[in-house]
Design a protein around this motif. Sequence first.
Motif, PDB file in Angstrom:
ATOM      1  N   THR A   1      18.059  53.585  59.657  1.00 30.96           N
ATOM      2  CA  THR A   1      18.498  54.949  59.927  1.00 30.96           C
ATOM      3  C   THR A   1      19.965  55.101  59.584  1.00 30.96           C
ATOM      4  O   THR A   1      20.753  54.162  59.745  1.00 30.96           O
ATOM      5  N   GLY A   2      20.344  56.285  59.111  1.00 30.14           N
ATOM      6  CA  GLY A   2      21.743  56.615  58.887  1.00 30.14           C
ATOM      7  C   GLY A   2      22.302  56.210  57.547  1.00 30.14           C
ATOM      8  O   GLY A   2      23.496  56.395  57.300  1.00 30.14           O
ATOM      9  N   PHE A   3      21.485  55.682  56.643  1.00 29.93           N
ATOM     10  CA  PHE A   3      21.973  55.257  55.335  1.00 29.93           C
ATOM     11  C   PHE A   3      21.769  56.362  54.301  1.00 29.93           C
ATOM     12  O   PHE A   3      20.703  56.978  54.238  1.00 29.93           O
ATOM     13  N   ASN A   4      22.790  56.594  53.478  1.00 28.74           N
ATOM     14  CA  ASN A   4      22.662  57.545  52.374  1.00 28.74           C
ATOM     15  C   ASN A   4      21.822  56.962  51.251  1.00 28.74           C
ATOM     16  O   ASN A   4      21.046  57.672  50.609  1.00 28.74           O
ATOM     17  N   ASN A   5      22.018  55.658  51.005  1.00 26.84           N
ATOM     18  CA  ASN A   5      21.288  54.983  49.944  1.00 26.84           C
ATOM     19  C   ASN A   5      20.852  53.616  50.450  1.00 26.84           C
ATOM     20  O   ASN A   5      21.587  52.932  51.181  1.00 26.84           O
ATOM     21  N   LEU A   6      19.660  53.215  50.022  1.00 23.15           N
ATOM     22  CA  LEU A   6      19.089  51.938  50.421  1.00 23.15           C
ATOM     23  C   LEU A   6      18.288  51.398  49.249  1.00 23.15           C
ATOM     24  O   LEU A   6      17.443  52.104  48.693  1.00 23.15           O
ATOM     25  N   ALA A   7      18.580  50.167  48.832  1.00 22.61           N
ATOM     26  CA  ALA A   7      17.876  49.579  47.690  1.00 22.61           C
ATOM     27  C   ALA A   7      17.592  48.107  47.969  1.00 22.61           C
ATOM     28  O   ALA A   7      18.313  47.460  48.728  1.00 22.61           O
ATOM     29  N   ARG A   8      16.531  47.607  47.363  1.00 22.87           N
ATOM     30  CA  ARG A   8      16.226  46.181  47.438  1.00 22.87           C
ATOM     31  C   ARG A   8      16.293  45.603  46.043  1.00 22.87           C
ATOM     32  O   ARG A   8      15.748  46.176  45.087  1.00 22.87           O
ATOM     33  N   CYS A   9      16.949  44.436  45.904  1.00 28.72           N
ATOM     34  CA  CYS A   9      17.169  43.840  44.590  1.00 28.72           C
ATOM     35  C   CYS A   9      16.570  42.437  44.523  1.00 28.72           C
ATOM     36  O   CYS A   9      16.743  41.636  45.448  1.00 28.72           O
ATOM     37  N   ASP A  10      15.879  42.162  43.423  1.00 29.14           N
ATOM     38  CA  ASP A  10      15.312  40.836  43.187  1.00 29.14           C
ATOM     39  C   ASP A  10      16.393  39.851  42.769  1.00 29.14           C
ATOM     40  O   ASP A  10      17.471  40.249  42.308  1.00 29.14           O
ATOM     41  N   MET A  11      16.082  38.571  42.888  1.00 34.36           N
ATOM     42  CA  MET A  11      16.931  37.546  42.297  1.00 34.36           C
ATOM     43  C   MET A  11      16.447  37.269  40.882  1.00 34.36           C
ATOM     44  O   MET A  11      15.267  36.986  40.674  1.00 34.36           O
ATOM     45  N   PRO A  12      17.318  37.341  39.887  1.00 34.35           N
ATOM     46  CA  PRO A  12      16.885  37.120  38.508  1.00 34.35           C
ATOM     47  C   PRO A  12      16.625  35.643  38.238  1.00 34.35           C
ATOM     48  O   PRO A  12      17.169  34.767  38.908  1.00 34.35           O
ATOM     49  N   ASP A  13      15.799  35.362  37.240  1.00 34.89           N
ATOM     50  CA  ASP A  13      15.559  33.980  36.829  1.00 34.89           C
ATOM     51  C   ASP A  13      16.717  33.432  36.018  1.00 34.89           C
ATOM     52  O   ASP A  13      17.034  32.253  36.098  1.00 34.89           O
ATOM     53  N   GLY A  14      17.342  34.284  35.211  1.00 34.46           N
ATOM     54  CA  GLY A  14      18.388  33.829  34.317  1.00 34.46           C
ATOM     55  C   GLY A  14      19.701  33.579  35.024  1.00 34.46           C
ATOM     56  O   GLY A  14      19.887  33.888  36.200  1.00 34.46           O
ATOM     57  N   ALA A  15      20.635  33.020  34.273  1.00 37.34           N
ATOM     58  CA  ALA A  15      21.927  32.645  34.847  1.00 37.34           C
ATOM     59  C   ALA A  15      22.933  33.781  34.785  1.00 37.34           C
ATOM     60  O   ALA A  15      23.860  33.815  35.587  1.00 37.34           O
ATOM     61  N   ARG A  16      22.779  34.687  33.837  1.00 36.63           N
ATOM     62  CA  ARG A  16      23.818  35.703  33.661  1.00 36.63           C
ATOM     63  C   ARG A  16      23.208  37.099  33.592  1.00 36.63           C
ATOM     64  O   ARG A  16      23.481  37.872  32.686  1.00 36.63           O
ATOM     65  N   SER A  17      22.349  37.411  34.541  1.00 35.56           N
ATOM     66  CA  SER A  17      21.755  38.740  34.581  1.00 35.56           C
ATOM     67  C   SER A  17      21.619  39.181  36.019  1.00 35.56           C
ATOM     68  O   SER A  17      21.642  38.363  36.939  1.00 35.56           O
ATOM     69  N   ALA A  18      21.498  40.468  36.217  1.00 39.85           N
ATOM     70  CA  ALA A  18      21.317  41.020  37.552  1.00 39.85           C
ATOM     71  C   ALA A  18      19.842  41.266  37.789  1.00 39.85           C
ATOM     72  O   ALA A  18      19.094  41.626  36.873  1.00 39.85           O
ATOM     73  N   GLY A  19      19.407  41.088  39.030  1.00 41.31           N
ATOM     74  CA  GLY A  19      18.019  41.342  39.348  1.00 41.31           C
ATOM     75  C   GLY A  19      17.705  42.832  39.369  1.00 41.31           C
ATOM     76  O   GLY A  19      18.592  43.673  39.549  1.00 41.31           O
ATOM     77  N   ASN A  20      16.445  43.166  39.187  1.00 39.41           N
ATOM     78  CA  ASN A  20      16.019  44.555  39.236  1.00 39.41           C
ATOM     79  C   ASN A  20      16.116  45.082  40.662  1.00 39.41           C
ATOM     80  O   ASN A  20      15.789  44.388  41.623  1.00 39.41           O
ATOM     81  N   CYS A  21      16.572  46.326  40.790  1.00 40.56           N
ATOM     82  CA  CYS A  21      16.730  46.952  42.105  1.00 40.56           C
ATOM     83  C   CYS A  21      15.828  48.178  42.195  1.00 40.56           C
ATOM     84  O   CYS A  21      15.659  48.913  41.213  1.00 40.56           O
ATOM     85  N   SER A  22      15.271  48.394  43.380  1.00 44.82           N
ATOM     86  CA  SER A  22      14.406  49.551  43.599  1.00 44.82           C
ATOM     87  C   SER A  22      14.874  50.298  44.850  1.00 44.82           C
ATOM     88  O   SER A  22      15.102  49.676  45.893  1.00 44.82           O
ATOM     89  N   PRO A  23      15.073  51.619  44.768  1.00 45.19           N
ATOM     90  CA  PRO A  23      14.817  52.448  43.585  1.00 45.19           C
ATOM     91  C   PRO A  23      15.865  52.292  42.486  1.00 45.19           C
ATOM     92  O   PRO A  23      15.549  52.513  41.320  1.00 45.19           O
ATOM     93  N   ALA A  24      17.086  51.926  42.819  1.00 50.23           N
ATOM     94  CA  ALA A  24      18.113  51.711  41.799  1.00 50.23           C
ATOM     95  C   ALA A  24      19.308  51.021  42.442  1.00 50.23           C
ATOM     96  O   ALA A  24      19.555  51.166  43.649  1.00 50.23           O
ATOM     97  N   ARG A  25      20.033  50.243  41.658  1.00 47.76           N
ATOM     98  CA  ARG A  25      21.248  49.597  42.163  1.00 47.76           C
ATOM     99  C   ARG A  25      22.257  50.669  42.560  1.00 47.76           C
ATOM    100  O   ARG A  25      22.440  51.659  41.857  1.00 47.76           O
TER     101      ARG A  25
END
Length: 692
Positions: A491-515
């Motif tokens: 409750t009380g959050f303007n934005n809330l997202a969940r992000c995966d851990m990427p397999d690679g060494a130099r990439s960001a994980g996918n976030c839902s709904p968005a980073r």
Amino acid sequence: MGIVTAVPGTSSAVPPEASVVVQDPLVIFDGGKVTTTEQEIAPLAVKEREEVTRFVTTSPDTIENPTFWSSPAYEYDLGNLVASVSTDSSSFTYGQILITPIKGWIRYPMKSVSPTPPGQYPVIVFLHGQHTPADPNYRGYDYLAENLATHGYIVLSIDANAINADGDQSGQSRAQLVLGTLDRLRQINEHGQVDKNGNAGALNKLKGKFDFERIGIMGHSRGGQGVANTIKFNKNRRGASYAGLAVALSVNPTKYITAYPDFADVFIPKTAKTVVSLDEEKFRAAIAKYNIFYAEGSDTASPYDFRAAFLLAPTDFGGNKDLNGVPLAALLPTCDGDMLNLQGAISYDHNRFGNGSDTATRYQIAVQGANHNYYNTTWINDDFSTTAGPGHCMANHTDTIRVSDEDQRRNGLYLINSFMRYHVGGEQQFASWWNGMAQLPEAACPVGRGPCDERVILTIQRNEGQRKLIQHFASAESLSINSLGGPVTSTGFNNLARCDMPDGARSAGNCSPARIAGFEFNSWGGSGLRSIAEHAELSWTKAGATITNDLLGTSAAPHDTLSFRIAVVRPMGQEVLVTLTDNVGKEATIEASDFSGALYNAPKTKAEGRPMIDDPIDKPYSTGQVKMLLNMVAIPLKAFAGIDLNNLKELKLTFPKDRGKVALADIQFQTLGRDQFGPRMVAVQNKNSKAQ
């Protein structure tokens, strides 16, 4: 066979006459094993309440009470290793052959203050990174080596400059160099160090003295990646061979002529009737002259028993994954201008849980104000000084967090050597710090004056048997259903997202709904969130935003700590109110900042309204140049007074600041051993008892 000579100016360090080791005057906990020091805590006559504090003691330093004289540093040259270079850093496909000398410095204990010194000594190996091959990079850790030798360790620092000149970024040849060096030392341990005529070398006295069941390895920068690969290749060796060297020379006959000129004419030129052929006699003569041997494969070499691995500001080009079975520490200097993107955070996140049978603990150590170079005395340049802009770490700032080269090494001496002495040597006096319950000793602080615990943020991840995950954020449902199967409400959050851990060494994980803006991961930059663990991103603009986990009557037993990882993105500091409620409705709320320095992105204590009040002096830091990491908050369960910890209803995290952005990960109960130490008891004078 080889050449070993004493290095002038490195004469032995002499311990003081009084060298009695003073143990931590508390019960020590180490991964389920409990031992008691000679000093016991006398029970208090009056015990009316308990005060549970962040720290229960102060760690001893690594300088005091040496028990040996150190040998001088010896420069060793034990031949040349044929290793293989990979073309990539993940699958390690075959690339080419590389010849690297087995060279470096070694120190060892010479004379003990004890009348009955041990028969064998643990072994510590240091591996430097990719710096100018003309510089003696391996000599830069001698301050660590000398200190360890005076406490009973054989220490060597490997010269990897030939690999630096060759440019193997995969780290495969560095791993083979570490293992090949240990192979040479194993030969010395079994047979002594003698030449072909039977003359004893300087290391002959170490015959039978190496304890290969207790080995610690530390790698700095690309050396850190080499150490990660050493763990992986230790049980699945990749060898090199006589035939492979011959093929490599035929493909590129000029590559090794400068260093090894006798290889120039080992091939018989083709004629009208013959093809190019190998002159076996000349080839074998050159191999003998240059004292060449080959990286061994799994079929010929038994694995080594690594008790500890320390990744010092490491690279992670291909994903330092599957580092199992070894206590692992990744040190992240927050003012690192070389590894600006703190790739060691990726190494930690990929390995923090291990597999189900892995009992080793993982550690992340964020050191505020440290740079990349100063842990090595040969690397004298400030790697952060040329970074553009005002910056989080720039020395010209009014309230700079930077530390001097001497202060950085003072801190590194404690962190690196106490880790090795605890995990490799089993020295329990350092258990309290590595279990998150002790203050740093003053010797580890700037100019040797403490306290300075805000300088170092320790994150601990226990094995599967010593943790119970509450919320992992590893699945799409984890924002609504936790790891216990209970509902999660936010409750009380303007934005809330969940992000995966990427397999690679130099990439960001996918976030839902968005980073969420401000969390951006720049693979080669220093801004944004540097940790890649599965996490939730939260933002709010009104005080009181809350995330609540239904615990379904869960028991916290047998654990002693509630921990979670948090990265503060905006502004510099945050508070978290942590509330536990049991099934009869009793609740207790703790301010997380009472137990952690992880809630402020600069080395500052909880004072002057911090972290609730924004310090104006931190305004230059608010432009995204702060190194944001997921760091641990660990609260002793006994701090939640009056709660039935065996029957818990819910866990609530409340953010009382009027605005903010944080990342949250790994909410769990852990066993850190606090109950074995015991809370600090505060005696309250009882007038009635006194009168009686």
